[in-house]
Design a protein around this motif. Structure first.
Motif, PDB file in Angstrom:
ATOM      1  N   LEU A 120       0.830  -1.207   0.000  1.00  0.00           N
ATOM      2  CA  LEU A 120       0.000   0.000   0.000  1.00  0.00           C
ATOM      3  C   LEU A 120       0.865   1.257   0.000  1.00  0.00           C
ATOM      4  N   VAL A 121       1.912   1.242   0.806  1.00  0.00           N
ATOM      5  CA  VAL A 121       2.824   2.388   0.855  1.00  0.00           C
ATOM      6  C   VAL A 121       3.380   2.657  -0.544  1.00  0.00           C
ATOM      7  N   THR A 122       3.843   1.616  -1.199  1.00  0.00           N
ATOM      8  CA  THR A 122       4.427   1.763  -2.533  1.00  0.00           C
ATOM      9  C   THR A 122       3.407   2.295  -3.533  1.00  0.00           C
ATOM     10  N   LYS A 123       2.197   1.778  -3.479  1.00  0.00           N
ATOM     11  CA  LYS A 123       1.173   2.157  -4.455  1.00  0.00           C
ATOM     12  C   LYS A 123       0.652   3.580  -4.263  1.00  0.00           C
ATOM     13  N   TYR A 124       0.482   4.016  -3.019  1.00  0.00           N
ATOM     14  CA  TYR A 124      -0.189   5.283  -2.757  1.00  0.00           C
ATOM     15  C   TYR A 124       0.718   6.393  -2.224  1.00  0.00           C
ATOM     16  N   ASP A 180       0.384  10.236  -3.133  1.00  0.00           N
ATOM     17  CA  ASP A 180      -0.732  11.056  -2.661  1.00  0.00           C
ATOM     18  C   ASP A 180      -0.945  11.008  -1.149  1.00  0.00           C
ATOM     19  N   VAL A 181      -0.288  10.083  -0.470  1.00  0.00           N
ATOM     20  CA  VAL A 181      -0.548   9.854   0.953  1.00  0.00           C
ATOM     21  C   VAL A 181       0.777   9.761   1.695  1.00  0.00           C
ATOM     22  N   ASP A 182       0.847  10.385   2.853  1.00  0.00           N
ATOM     23  CA  ASP A 182       2.005  10.229   3.730  1.00  0.00           C
ATOM     24  C   ASP A 182       1.704   9.120   4.728  1.00  0.00           C
ATOM     25  N   PHE A 183       2.559   8.143   4.784  1.00  0.00           N
ATOM     26  CA  PHE A 183       2.389   7.022   5.709  1.00  0.00           C
ATOM     27  C   PHE A 183       3.318   7.218   6.902  1.00  0.00           C
ATOM     28  N   LEU A 198      12.024  -2.894  13.426  1.00  0.00           N
ATOM     29  CA  LEU A 198      10.768  -2.745  12.704  1.00  0.00           C
ATOM     30  C   LEU A 198      10.962  -1.984  11.398  1.00  0.00           C
ATOM     31  N   GLN A 199      11.774  -0.963  11.423  1.00  0.00           N
ATOM     32  CA  GLN A 199      12.006  -0.139  10.235  1.00  0.00           C
ATOM     33  C   GLN A 199      12.542  -0.963   9.063  1.00  0.00           C
ATOM     34  N   GLN A 200      13.283  -2.003   9.342  1.00  0.00           N
ATOM     35  CA  GLN A 200      13.808  -2.866   8.279  1.00  0.00           C
ATOM     36  C   GLN A 200      12.682  -3.520   7.490  1.00  0.00           C
ATOM     37  N   GLY A 201      11.529  -3.755   8.136  1.00  0.00           N
ATOM     38  CA  GLY A 201      10.392  -4.359   7.457  1.00  0.00           C
ATOM     39  C   GLY A 201       9.507  -3.362   6.743  1.00  0.00           C
ATOM     40  N   ALA A 202       9.787  -2.081   6.909  1.00  0.00           N
ATOM     41  CA  ALA A 202       8.976  -1.042   6.278  1.00  0.00           C
ATOM     42  C   ALA A 202       9.860   0.063   5.716  1.00  0.00           C
ATOM     43  N   PRO A 203      10.757  -0.283   4.800  1.00  0.00           N
ATOM     44  CA  PRO A 203      11.633   0.760   4.255  1.00  0.00           C
ATOM     45  C   PRO A 203      10.825   1.813   3.511  1.00  0.00           C
ATOM     46  N   GLY A 204      11.246   3.051   3.650  1.00  0.00           N
ATOM     47  CA  GLY A 204      10.559   4.124   2.962  1.00  0.00           C
ATOM     48  C   GLY A 204       9.345   4.653   3.687  1.00  0.00           C
ATOM     49  N   CYS A 205       8.997   4.054   4.793  1.00  0.00           N
ATOM     50  CA  CYS A 205       7.849   4.510   5.575  1.00  0.00           C
ATOM     51  C   CYS A 205       8.371   5.223   6.814  1.00  0.00           C
ATOM     52  N   TRP A 218     -10.395   1.841   1.413  1.00  0.00           N
ATOM     53  CA  TRP A 218     -10.500   3.280   1.669  1.00  0.00           C
ATOM     54  C   TRP A 218      -9.571   4.049   0.733  1.00  0.00           C
ATOM     55  N   LEU A 219      -8.337   3.582   0.605  1.00  0.00           N
ATOM     56  CA  LEU A 219      -7.365   4.268  -0.254  1.00  0.00           C
ATOM     57  C   LEU A 219      -7.781   4.228  -1.724  1.00  0.00           C
ATOM     58  N   GLU A 220      -8.357   3.125  -2.159  1.00  0.00           N
ATOM     59  CA  GLU A 220      -8.834   3.038  -3.546  1.00  0.00           C
ATOM     60  C   GLU A 220      -9.914   4.079  -3.805  1.00  0.00           C
ATOM     61  N   ARG A 221     -10.853   4.219  -2.872  1.00  0.00           N
ATOM     62  CA  ARG A 221     -11.913   5.224  -3.023  1.00  0.00           C
ATOM     63  C   ARG A 221     -11.337   6.637  -3.007  1.00  0.00           C
ATOM     64  N   TYR A 222     -10.401   6.874  -2.118  1.00  0.00           N
ATOM     65  CA  TYR A 222      -9.750   8.182  -2.044  1.00  0.00           C
ATOM     66  C   TYR A 222      -9.015   8.482  -3.350  1.00  0.00           C
ATOM     67  N   ASP A 223      -8.324   7.492  -3.883  1.00  0.00           N
ATOM     68  CA  ASP A 223      -7.598   7.653  -5.142  1.00  0.00           C
ATOM     69  C   ASP A 223      -8.564   7.988  -6.285  1.00  0.00           C
TER      70      ASP A 223
END
Length: 131
Positions: free
Chosen positions: A10-14, A17-20, A59-66, A115-120
């Motif tokens: 989800l982070v990669t896709k959105y 437009d969205v800050d995670f 934890l950050q290692q499992g969510a790079p870029g977030c 929710w993100l799909e609708r927002y997009d």
């Protein structure tokens, strides 16, 4: 780890437009406390902010870029948002737009995806679909 993978997708896709943001709260299953057999990490209960920082780096290692921030040792964010064990939120201009259920059972990345799909669609208009 599968949850983080779905979240990372989800982070990669959105991300355009969205800050995670991940707020790392107290450890739900510390290795020196309420242990579970399916935890991919061995993290003891946080006794200091330095302990929480060390655990967050794992934890950050499992969510790079977030972006990742830490809750206070008094767990004020967890208390304010009812986040213990884990929870998903969408906050827009200071208003809670989406509040997921409490984890582990209420943690549904698929609901956030919807929710993100609708927002997009609202942001970019419905895309034409082939018939």
């Amino acid at each position: 780890m599968a949850r983080m993978s779905a979240f990372q997708r989800l982070v990669t896709k959105y991300q355009r437009d969205v800050d995670f943001l991940i707020i790392y709260i107290e450890e739900a299953h510390p290795s020196d406390g309420w242990i579970t057999t399916d935890s991919p990490y061995i993290i003891p209960q946080h006794r200091s902010l330095e302990d929480r920082v060390s655990a967050a780096r794992v934890l950050q290692q499992g969510a790079p870029g977030c972006a990742l921030v830490l809750d206070t040792m008094a767990n004020s964010s967890s208390s304010a948002y009812g986040a213990y064990f884990e929870r998903l939120y969408v906050i827009q201009s200071g208003t809670i737009m989406y509040q997921g259920g409490r984890g582990p059972d209420g943690y549904q990345v698929s609901e956030l995806r919807t929710w993100l799909e609708r927002y997009d669609e609202q942001l970019h208009g419905a895309r034409p679909r082939r018939v």
